[in-house]
Every structure is written in structure tokens, then in C-alpha cells.
Design a protein around this motif. Sequence first.
Motif, mmCIF file in Angstrom:
data_model
loop_
_atom_site.group_PDB
_atom_site.id
_atom_site.type_symbol
_atom_site.label_atom_id
_atom_site.label_comp_id
_atom_site.label_asym_id
_atom_site.label_seq_id
_atom_site.Cartn_x
_atom_site.Cartn_y
_atom_site.Cartn_z
ATOM 1 N N PHE A 1 0.628 -1.405 -0.288
ATOM 2 C CA PHE A 1 0.455 -0.384 0.654
ATOM 3 C C PHE A 1 0.621 0.643 -0.028
ATOM 4 N N ASP A 2 2.044 1.235 0.778
ATOM 5 C CA ASP A 2 3.050 2.519 0.896
ATOM 6 C C ASP A 2 4.585 1.430 0.596
ATOM 7 N N ASP A 3 5.574 2.446 0.892
ATOM 8 C CA ASP A 3 6.863 2.112 1.576
ATOM 9 C C ASP A 3 6.354 0.572 2.705
ATOM 10 N N THR A 4 5.594 1.170 3.220
ATOM 11 C CA THR A 4 5.878 0.377 4.857
ATOM 12 C C THR A 4 4.597 -0.867 4.839
ATOM 13 N N ALA A 5 3.700 -0.154 4.035
ATOM 14 C CA ALA A 5 2.422 -1.462 4.544
ATOM 15 C C ALA A 5 2.403 -2.130 4.023
ATOM 16 N N ARG A 6 2.560 -3.062 4.023
ATOM 17 C CA ARG A 6 2.591 -5.040 3.628
ATOM 18 C C ARG A 6 1.292 -5.830 3.620
ATOM 19 N N PHE A 7 0.641 -6.219 3.090
ATOM 20 C CA PHE A 7 -0.221 -7.502 3.161
ATOM 21 C C PHE A 7 -0.114 -8.526 2.800
ATOM 22 N N ASN A 8 -0.164 -9.926 3.234
ATOM 23 C CA ASN A 8 -0.106 -10.566 2.881
ATOM 24 C C ASN A 8 -1.133 -11.929 2.111
ATOM 25 N N VAL A 9 -1.331 -11.499 0.916
ATOM 26 C CA VAL A 9 -2.741 -12.593 0.570
ATOM 27 C C VAL A 9 -3.017 -13.610 0.544
ATOM 28 N N GLU A 10 -3.360 -14.025 0.662
ATOM 29 C CA GLU A 10 -3.647 -15.358 1.394
ATOM 30 C C GLU A 10 -4.472 -16.778 0.781
ATOM 31 N N PRO A 11 -4.311 -17.608 0.032
ATOM 32 C CA PRO A 11 -5.030 -18.190 -1.148
ATOM 33 C C PRO A 11 -6.316 -18.690 -0.342
ATOM 34 N N SER A 12 -6.955 -18.795 -0.761
ATOM 35 C CA SER A 12 -8.176 -18.872 -0.425
ATOM 36 C C SER A 12 -8.866 -20.470 -0.233
ATOM 37 N N SER A 13 -7.873 -21.279 -1.615
ATOM 38 C CA SER A 13 -7.850 -22.749 -1.166
ATOM 39 C C SER A 13 -6.837 -23.265 -1.345
ATOM 40 N N PRO A 14 -5.631 -24.547 -0.507
ATOM 41 C CA PRO A 14 -4.503 -24.884 -1.482
ATOM 42 C C PRO A 14 -4.041 -24.921 -2.683
ATOM 43 N N ALA A 15 -5.159 -25.254 -3.542
ATOM 44 C CA ALA A 15 -4.968 -24.651 -4.681
ATOM 45 C C ALA A 15 -4.134 -23.354 -5.188
ATOM 46 N N ALA A 16 -5.167 -22.372 -4.931
ATOM 47 C CA ALA A 16 -4.653 -21.017 -5.294
ATOM 48 C C ALA A 16 -2.747 -20.512 -4.525
ATOM 49 N N GLY A 17 -2.333 -21.393 -4.229
ATOM 50 C CA GLY A 17 -1.110 -21.617 -3.606
ATOM 51 C C GLY A 17 -0.057 -22.244 -3.904
ATOM 52 N N LYS A 18 -0.735 -22.073 -4.792
ATOM 53 C CA LYS A 18 0.495 -23.344 -6.018
ATOM 54 C C LYS A 18 0.782 -23.010 -7.580
ATOM 55 N N VAL A 19 1.253 -23.447 -7.899
ATOM 56 C CA VAL A 19 1.450 -23.247 -10.111
ATOM 57 C C VAL A 19 2.215 -24.369 -10.511
ATOM 58 N N LEU A 20 1.822 -25.221 -11.007
ATOM 59 C CA LEU A 20 2.518 -26.217 -11.804
ATOM 60 C C LEU A 20 2.843 -25.667 -13.359
ATOM 61 N N GLY A 21 4.200 -26.034 -12.603
ATOM 62 C CA GLY A 21 5.228 -24.428 -13.814
ATOM 63 C C GLY A 21 5.186 -25.807 -15.033
ATOM 64 N N PRO A 22 5.705 -25.638 -16.125
ATOM 65 C CA PRO A 22 5.568 -25.939 -17.375
ATOM 66 C C PRO A 22 7.662 -27.183 -17.007
#
Length: 855
Positions: free
Chosen positions: A141-162
Amino acid sequence: MSSAMPRHRDHPRPLGAAWLAAVFAALLLALLWLPQAARAQQPLAPGTYGFVDTVEYDKAQGVVRITGWCYDSQNQRLPKDFTVRIGDTEKRIAIPTRKTRPSVAAYFKDGESIPLEFSLEVRYPRYLAGGEQPVGVIARFDDTARFNVEPSSPAAGKVLGPDIAPRHWLIAAAVAAIIVLLLLGATGRLLDRWGQWVGGHRGMVAGGIAGVFLVLVGVGATGSSLELLLGRTDQGEHPVVSADSAVTSLAGQPRGVRSDEWMVITASALAQANHEPRFPVVNRNLGLDGQNMMVIGMTGVPVLHVSALARPATWGFFALPLDMALGWYWYFPFFACLLALWWLLDVLAPGRPGRNLALSFVFCLAPYAAGWSQWPLYVVFFPSGALAAALLMLRQKPGARLWLLALALAWFLAGFALVLYPPWQITVATLYALVLAAWLADHRRQVAWSWQTPLAFGLAAVLMGALLYFWWHDAREAIATMRSTVYPGQRAALQGGDLSPLVLLRGFSNADTLSNLQGSVFNESEFGSYFLLLLATWFLCLRQIRDKKPYPWLLAACAAFSAFSVVFGVWGVPLALSKAMFWHYVSSSRIDLALGLSCLLVVALAGGREAAAEASPRPARTAAVVLGLLTAALAALVVAGIPEDFYPGLSVAMLASMAVAGGFMAYWLVHGKVAQSIALTLVVYAIAVADFNPLGLAPAKVALNDTVQRYVAGPASAGGTAKPRRVLALLPSTSLAMTLAAAGVPVVDGVFYYPQPSVWRGMQLPAADQDTVNRYQHLTFVQETMPAPAAYRVINPTPDTVRVMVDPRRFDFAQTGAQVVVGSDRIFELGENPRLRLLGKYEGWAWYEVAGAAP
């Protein structure tokens, strides 16, 4: 800041078990349903909230796409930007795509108008392994304010890369296999014997090359992407042309990036073939004022004019069926350059016919030629033949052969002049002028000057001048108009300095980038180049000059030219020097052709094994090893240095294979094993171009289908035939207009080499917009709703594009000279125009007759 969802605000009430149970239930529902877009009726308490909903890998684009939502309700602000972590790699997304999120908007004050939802797109990290990788998203949000956007499900926290692309393993395997094969002594002996056999059978080899060309022409084969204009036989009905006008696809995919070939020059050639009468000087179907077709450059288009003698690529249209003519049109530059360059190399470096033929073939196969539809080869064909003829004339004794060479010289020079593309013409002419001067210095004692020699050169000059005069006489007005245009006639003088060393040496990556470049400021054709072994070729020149070997002046000329080209492209030269050399017409991105040609001449002229054997064995091998390692390192740095947004698909396998290939090419070249170096280059080039241009069979005719023929047909003439009426295509692209022109239909819009004043007079174009339309242009008409009384406006999206934005409800199409208007059948506003009458709809297009249009 907590990511937990707070309790709903309620009016104070007595504390009790029922109230606690209600609060717990509300909290549980919020935790379960808000990430899934549950609705609530009251705003949430202050805090920052958000979830990542989806994470997907797009294989076609090589990107990871992330969607979710995030909002700081306490300060009523959205994230400034995002940081995405994939595996151990972080990337910042400065400008995410945003939109409203109705499903969660009710939780926040004024939430319906706030773009809570974000979409992030990030390249999959270049060297990160494939398979499952963790994904994290941090909102800033600015130079100091951070927010960790959590995954809504386990599948939203990973990706199957090539994993590494299969094509990269194939490239690596092919490079490794050919290197191993070339390391075998038997392969070297086989290459030597092949070279000797070619030397003893020159006529047979040349005849075989000509025979292959004639077979391809005979079956109507073509590498043009014409199917994008005319359709293909297995794709159903075309909206404009008949089914037998389609291309029969055999292999590969058409290249939209080559639109200046299939949509401009080849379409213009077809327009000439379908014009009545055929092959006119001025094609009256192209625009209200027509177009002088002799000003079209490169291979040109067929024009029934004496200057057509110097445009051999068009000869097939005058004597062959259309499918064979298109085959001749496509393949002539390749085979003509192959033979002419072989001839020149045999004149410059006699005694090495096998090597010279192989070098000519490598040059013709290069990605730069394939990427530009073989046009660079057409440019090199003419001066190569001219220089070979001139050098032979300087050694020729009086006789009939001298005069035949003079005729050939005149023809080659006239053809070279009529290519009409100064950036390539000027650079190649500069190189060959230096080569001619250097050859005279090296062979000054072998010049056989007789009283007939100046007469023969004089005859060549007169014949060339006559051909060009006849062309100029009928093209001069169009040329004058083109020179007075804003673009390209009044472009600023250039002095180079626009390339980085990385872009100059981009050919190291062409085995993959020619067909798989994505998201680049360059297109595939622009990124095509040569595998330039500059360090090795400069070393060969210096060594041979130091050892006083043959051709010192020729090698010095080639080395000097290549060095100057590098300086011009990367650092630039003073404008006065650029103008004195006429290089002020040359952009830095157009030096590749002459630069690659100069390096090829060095390889042809430099000594092979005999030179390496005469040198001290240990120093010679050491130099070869050092140059090989330096070239390998340079290739690796260049390929790795291509920005990831240009070339996201780079892998370690691809990087290593190109570095190894470059190292062995340079090592063999310096070590005297030139045949092995050429063979490896040939394989790398073949990999690069194998699937760039499609292979298909050209149609035997190009004609309208019966439905469209009825829509555009005008009143029958005295002879009983109905001539087509002039059509305006309402479309952001000129493709439909050029398809109609290719079928012999008069059009208002399309591609014009100089402006159409009658169109702008009819539209009463304001004087302030004259510079906008005064240019080489892809002229299109596009719908845009605008407030009255304005009915149109003119813009320049790019220097070579003129776009007329028209309100289809009120624009008077008769002002353009159009008698028929065609547009998508989804442009319903056309039906509201009182001056248009619907003729019918066909294959997604609606055709209208223009009331009050001039016949």
C-alpha cells in the motif's frame, strides 16, 4: 493487520449465550463464505482483507495468471502494487488489472464502485524448474504497509510450472549429434570428397539446382502465407473468394507477421493479374486515383512494361498459369541468389567450388532471409551477379564472351536499382564497391584491359540507363509524390547508434526465437539475423594479412566493412559521414544483410587447412581454442541477456546448445576445418527456419464467390458483362480490402504507396489533417460513435497507417467514392444509415449499396 474476517457491527445488546452463539455463527459464515464471494448486508469493521482465488499457468503465453481481491477498508485504499513470489523468484507487478467485485462489495462502504478484484500476469521465471511451485502474493500500500494475500484454497497457493520445452531438447540433441558426427575423421574426408566432386561437376550441380526450382514451380508450391488472405481448402467457405481460390496447406502455419508479403505485395501482384486489362502501369482498382504499380519495390509486381525485363521474379505471371506463377514468384529469389552468389564466390576465391556452394546455400537458408520472405536474397542476387560479371570482364580478352558479360552486367544493375529498398541496397552496394576496389588492388597484374573493355562497360551503362529511363519516364510522377510525403519521403536523416550489442548479435538465439518470440518490441522477422562469428572472422582477416596470404586487400575490405557496420549500428557515426555515404537512409536495424554477407566473404576467402598447417601447430590450436571459448561465452551472454519479456521460453538446454554450437563453429573456422564449421551452421539455420514459412500449393485462380459477386456486380456493359462496383471495407485491417483487390474488385481502402487525393477531396478533409494522410499508408475505415455534427475523424496509429474513424449511422459513404460498403454483420448501426441499403449477409459480413454513389 489481520487477515481474519471481523464480526459484523450490531447495536449493543445484553451479553448472553444466544448473542455469543449468533456472533460465533456470523464469524464462522464470514470465514467460510467471504473468500467464495458470499454477500452480507452491513459493512465490515476496519482492517485489510483479501484472498488469492486462482493461480493458473498459461502454456501458450508462458505466463502465470493470478486472480483475487484485496482492500484496506480502514484507510479506504487499494494496493499500490503487488509482489509475486514463484518458487524462489520475486517479481513486482506495478500496474495490475482491476475491476469491481460485486460478490464482496457489500461488505464495504461504497464497495460497488471500488475495483476490489485484481488480476496479475507474470512470466514464469526463466530458469525455475518445472513441476509444482509455491506461489505467494504480497500487496503493497505504501513503502511500509504490506499485506500477505492468503490463498483461498490450497490450489490457489501453488502452480504447476512447465518443464523444459521438448523443442529445446530436440535442438540440443540435433546440435550434439552433428558435432559428434563432424568430429569423426571419416566425416571430414567425406566433406572433402564432396567438395572435389562439386568442382568436377559444376554444370551438373547447377542444372540440378535449376531442376529443383522448376519442379517446385511446376507443382505450384509456395511458402507464402497467402492462406491468411485467400483461405485454405480445409477451412470451409471464405467470406469473399471462391473455394477454388484457396491455398492447399501441406505443412507449417502461415505467418501473420509477414503481412507486407501476403497482404501487400503478393496481393498487389494478384490485383494486377485480375485487372482488366491485365498488368497495367496504373491499377485503377486500387483507390479512386489508382496506383502506379512500378513503384512497388522488393520483387515488384507484374507490369506490362519494358522495365519488367529487369524484374525476373514477376516473369511467371506473363507466361505461366497462376499457381505456377506464384511458385516462381516465391522461389525465384532463393534459387537465383544461390546460383549468383556461388558464381561470385567462385570468381573471388577460385578452386573451392564445394565450399563456395555450401556457403551460398547457408546464406540463402539463414533466418534473416526466411524471416523477410526471401527478399534479402533478391537484393543480393543482382549485385552478386553484377560484380561477378564485372570482375570477369576485367580479365576477359576481346571476344563475344566479353559482350555477353556486358549484357549481363547491364541487366543485373538495372534489376538491383529497381528493388527500390534503399536500406539494403545502399549497405550491400557499399560492401561490393569496397570488394571491387580491393579485388583490383589484389589482382592489378591480372587485369586484361583491351580497347574493347571500356566499350563493353559503356554498352552495359547505356543499356542499364535505357531500362531505368523507360521505368523513370512512366513512374516519375508517382516517385515525386512519394518523395513529398511525410512518411517515408521526409523522414529524418539517420546516423545509426540505435542497437545494443545484444540486439546486434541476436542471431545466436534464432534457432528458437525465429518461431517462438513472444511479447517483444521486435517481431519474429525483425529478430531474425545471422549467427555472426565476428571475433573469429576478424581474427582470420588479421592472421591472413599478417602472413601475406592471398587476398589481403579483399580481406581487409571485408573486415573494415564489418567493423564499420558494427560501429554504425551500436555507436553511430557523424551525420556528415552518414550523408556522404548515403547511409542516412539506413536504419541500424537494416545492417544485418550486408554484415552477414561480409562475414561470409571472409570465410570464402580465408585459408582452410592449408593455412592452418603452415602455421605453428601449437599456437594455431591455442588460438582456435581461445576463439572458440570466447565465442561460446559471447553466445551464452547474448542469449541469456535477451529480456525475459522478449523471450520467456529460454531454458538451460537451449542456452547451452547455442553456446556449444557457437564455440565449435568458431574453433573449426580458425583451426582450418571450414567445412565442419559450415556444416554446423547449416544445421543450426535449418532448425531455425524449418517451420517458419508454411508450405502449400497456390490456387490456379483467384475469383469472388457467387454470393459476393452478386453483391458487388454493377450494371451490365454493352458487351453484356457486369463490372464490379467500388467497395469500402469497414474493418481495422486492410486484409478484406486487399482480398477484394486481389480478386479484381475496385476498392476505396487498402494499401497505398502514396496518398489518394480524390478520396480526401470528396470527404472535404480539413487542411490541418493533410499531413496525417500524406504518407505511405494502410488505409482503413473503422466504426466509432461520435457526437453530431462530426461524422468522421482521421488518425495515425502508426507512421504507415491512416485510420478513418466514422460514425456508421451518419457518415456519407458516397463522399469516399464507394458504391458498396461491407462490414461485420454485428455493426447494427450501418442499418440505421439512411444512405445505405442492405444487399445481403454472408459468412458474418453485411453488404450495403450506397445511395447517391457516382457510377
